[in-house]
Design a protein around this motif. Sequence first.
Motif, mmCIF file in Angstrom:
data_model
loop_
_atom_site.group_PDB
_atom_site.id
_atom_site.type_symbol
_atom_site.label_atom_id
_atom_site.label_comp_id
_atom_site.label_asym_id
_atom_site.label_seq_id
_atom_site.Cartn_x
_atom_site.Cartn_y
_atom_site.Cartn_z
ATOM 1 N N LEU A 298 0.832 -1.213 0.000
ATOM 2 C CA LEU A 298 0.000 0.000 0.000
ATOM 3 C C LEU A 298 0.865 1.260 0.000
ATOM 4 C CD1 LEU A 298 -2.877 -0.960 2.456
ATOM 5 C CD2 LEU A 298 -3.064 -0.498 0.020
ATOM 6 N N ARG A 299 1.952 1.224 0.754
ATOM 7 C CA ARG A 299 2.852 2.372 0.807
ATOM 8 C C ARG A 299 3.462 2.624 -0.572
ATOM 9 N NH1 ARG A 299 6.447 0.539 4.345
ATOM 10 N NH2 ARG A 299 5.076 1.021 6.075
ATOM 11 N N ASN A 300 3.898 1.563 -1.238
ATOM 12 C CA ASN A 300 4.463 1.719 -2.579
ATOM 13 C C ASN A 300 3.429 2.252 -3.559
ATOM 14 O OD1 ASN A 300 6.955 0.779 -1.754
ATOM 15 N ND2 ASN A 300 6.547 -1.329 -2.361
ATOM 16 N N LYS A 301 2.207 1.741 -3.468
ATOM 17 C CA LYS A 301 1.145 2.204 -4.361
ATOM 18 C C LYS A 301 0.838 3.677 -4.103
ATOM 19 C CE LYS A 301 -3.487 0.940 -5.884
ATOM 20 N NZ LYS A 301 -4.617 0.025 -5.697
ATOM 21 N N GLN A 302 0.812 4.072 -2.834
ATOM 22 C CA GLN A 302 0.536 5.465 -2.482
ATOM 23 C C GLN A 302 1.641 6.379 -2.986
ATOM 24 O OE1 GLN A 302 -2.296 6.657 -1.053
ATOM 25 N NE2 GLN A 302 -1.444 8.655 -1.541
ATOM 26 N N GLU A 303 2.901 5.939 -2.876
ATOM 27 C CA GLU A 303 4.008 6.747 -3.375
ATOM 28 C C GLU A 303 3.898 6.940 -4.888
ATOM 29 O OE1 GLU A 303 7.537 4.747 -2.090
ATOM 30 O OE2 GLU A 303 7.334 5.430 -0.020
ATOM 31 N N THR A 304 3.532 5.877 -5.587
ATOM 32 C CA THR A 304 3.367 5.973 -7.034
ATOM 33 C C THR A 304 2.238 6.932 -7.381
ATOM 34 O OG1 THR A 304 4.134 3.690 -7.288
ATOM 35 C CG2 THR A 304 2.932 4.649 -9.128
ATOM 36 N N THR A 305 1.127 6.817 -6.675
ATOM 37 C CA THR A 305 -0.009 7.708 -6.902
ATOM 38 C C THR A 305 0.379 9.158 -6.623
ATOM 39 O OG1 THR A 305 -1.522 5.936 -6.296
ATOM 40 C CG2 THR A 305 -2.412 8.164 -6.256
ATOM 41 N N ASP A 306 1.132 9.383 -5.568
ATOM 42 C CA ASP A 306 1.577 10.738 -5.241
ATOM 43 C C ASP A 306 2.456 11.310 -6.348
ATOM 44 O OD1 ASP A 306 0.195 10.621 -2.872
ATOM 45 O OD2 ASP A 306 1.971 10.233 -1.621
ATOM 46 N N ARG A 307 3.357 10.484 -6.888
ATOM 47 C CA ARG A 307 4.228 10.957 -7.968
ATOM 48 C C ARG A 307 3.414 11.312 -9.208
ATOM 49 N NH1 ARG A 307 7.980 6.072 -7.412
ATOM 50 N NH2 ARG A 307 8.928 6.488 -5.409
ATOM 51 N N VAL A 308 2.460 10.460 -9.554
ATOM 52 C CA VAL A 308 1.616 10.724 -10.734
ATOM 53 C C VAL A 308 0.827 12.014 -10.528
ATOM 54 C CG1 VAL A 308 -0.396 9.883 -12.015
ATOM 55 C CG2 VAL A 308 1.470 8.312 -11.476
ATOM 56 N N ASN A 309 0.256 12.185 -9.345
ATOM 57 C CA ASN A 309 -0.516 13.403 -9.068
ATOM 58 C C ASN A 309 0.363 14.643 -9.117
ATOM 59 O OD1 ASN A 309 -2.948 12.073 -8.815
ATOM 60 N ND2 ASN A 309 -2.786 11.844 -6.600
ATOM 61 N N GLU A 310 1.597 14.518 -8.639
ATOM 62 C CA GLU A 310 2.509 15.660 -8.677
ATOM 63 C C GLU A 310 2.842 16.038 -10.116
ATOM 64 O OE1 GLU A 310 7.012 16.664 -7.196
ATOM 65 O OE2 GLU A 310 5.789 15.303 -5.994
ATOM 66 N N ARG B 193 0.938 15.445 -12.756
ATOM 67 C CA ARG B 193 -0.289 16.031 -13.324
ATOM 68 C C ARG B 193 -0.443 17.482 -12.892
ATOM 69 N NH1 ARG B 193 -4.673 11.153 -12.307
ATOM 70 N NH2 ARG B 193 -4.023 9.870 -14.063
ATOM 71 N N LEU B 194 -0.144 17.752 -11.628
ATOM 72 C CA LEU B 194 -0.267 19.111 -11.123
ATOM 73 C C LEU B 194 0.715 20.046 -11.824
ATOM 74 C CD1 LEU B 194 -1.609 20.968 -9.065
ATOM 75 C CD2 LEU B 194 0.156 20.295 -7.433
ATOM 76 N N LYS B 195 1.937 19.579 -12.045
ATOM 77 C CA LYS B 195 2.922 20.401 -12.744
ATOM 78 C C LYS B 195 2.478 20.689 -14.174
ATOM 79 C CE LYS B 195 6.973 19.149 -10.055
ATOM 80 N NZ LYS B 195 8.292 18.508 -10.059
ATOM 81 N N VAL B 196 1.917 19.687 -14.840
ATOM 82 C CA VAL B 196 1.425 19.882 -16.210
ATOM 83 C C VAL B 196 0.293 20.898 -16.214
ATOM 84 C CG1 VAL B 196 0.193 18.743 -18.099
ATOM 85 C CG2 VAL B 196 2.161 17.611 -17.053
ATOM 86 N N LEU B 197 -0.634 20.767 -15.279
ATOM 87 C CA LEU B 197 -1.749 21.722 -15.207
ATOM 88 C C LEU B 197 -1.258 23.135 -14.913
ATOM 89 C CD1 LEU B 197 -4.455 19.653 -13.301
ATOM 90 C CD2 LEU B 197 -4.534 20.411 -15.668
ATOM 91 N N GLU B 198 -0.280 23.266 -14.032
ATOM 92 C CA GLU B 198 0.259 24.589 -13.725
ATOM 93 C C GLU B 198 0.916 25.211 -14.954
ATOM 94 O OE1 GLU B 198 2.851 23.762 -10.463
ATOM 95 O OE2 GLU B 198 1.281 24.048 -8.967
ATOM 96 N N SER B 199 1.640 24.400 -15.695
ATOM 97 C CA SER B 199 2.281 24.949 -16.903
ATOM 98 C C SER B 199 1.227 25.340 -17.942
ATOM 99 C CB SER B 199 3.277 23.948 -17.489
ATOM 100 O OG SER B 199 2.612 22.801 -17.953
ATOM 101 N N GLU B 200 0.155 24.558 -18.073
ATOM 102 C CA GLU B 200 -0.919 24.903 -19.004
ATOM 103 C C GLU B 200 -1.615 26.196 -18.586
ATOM 104 O OE1 GLU B 200 -3.556 21.559 -19.470
ATOM 105 O OE2 GLU B 200 -2.061 20.411 -20.589
ATOM 106 N N VAL B 201 -1.812 26.374 -17.288
ATOM 107 C CA VAL B 201 -2.430 27.611 -16.794
ATOM 108 C C VAL B 201 -1.526 28.800 -17.120
ATOM 109 C CG1 VAL B 201 -2.992 28.876 -14.680
ATOM 110 C CG2 VAL B 201 -3.849 26.565 -15.009
ATOM 111 N N ASN B 202 -0.239 28.644 -16.951
ATOM 112 C CA ASN B 202 0.690 29.736 -17.275
ATOM 113 C C ASN B 202 0.635 30.083 -18.757
ATOM 114 O OD1 ASN B 202 1.625 30.124 -14.689
ATOM 115 N ND2 ASN B 202 3.284 28.650 -14.888
#
Length: 86
Positions: free
Chosen positions: A45-57, A59-68
């Motif tokens: 579960l910890r490994n899965k959560q870390e992977t999910t956190d990386r993917v979300n991070e 995605r967030l960076k991509v969205l921030e760059s698109e907003v800019n």
Amino acid sequence: MTAIEHQELKGITIKNIIVTVVSTASIVASVMTTYFNLKNDMSQLRNKQETTDRVNEIRLKVLESEVNILQQQLQEIKYKQLTLKS
């Protein structure tokens, strides 16, 4: 002569001692198996959560760059409208 399982040591039979030791060993083995299974599940579960956190991070960076980019385009459009009106 009686079998060794039926001989008594101060009121305690060897058969009772054997049953107690085997039962205790069985309980310990069951608890240890459960513990290690839970530990493994938590690790997965910890490994899965870390992977999910990386993917979300990411995605967030991509969205921030698109907003800019969209903000820059909006600024350019506003500037063009102002220059056309003038």
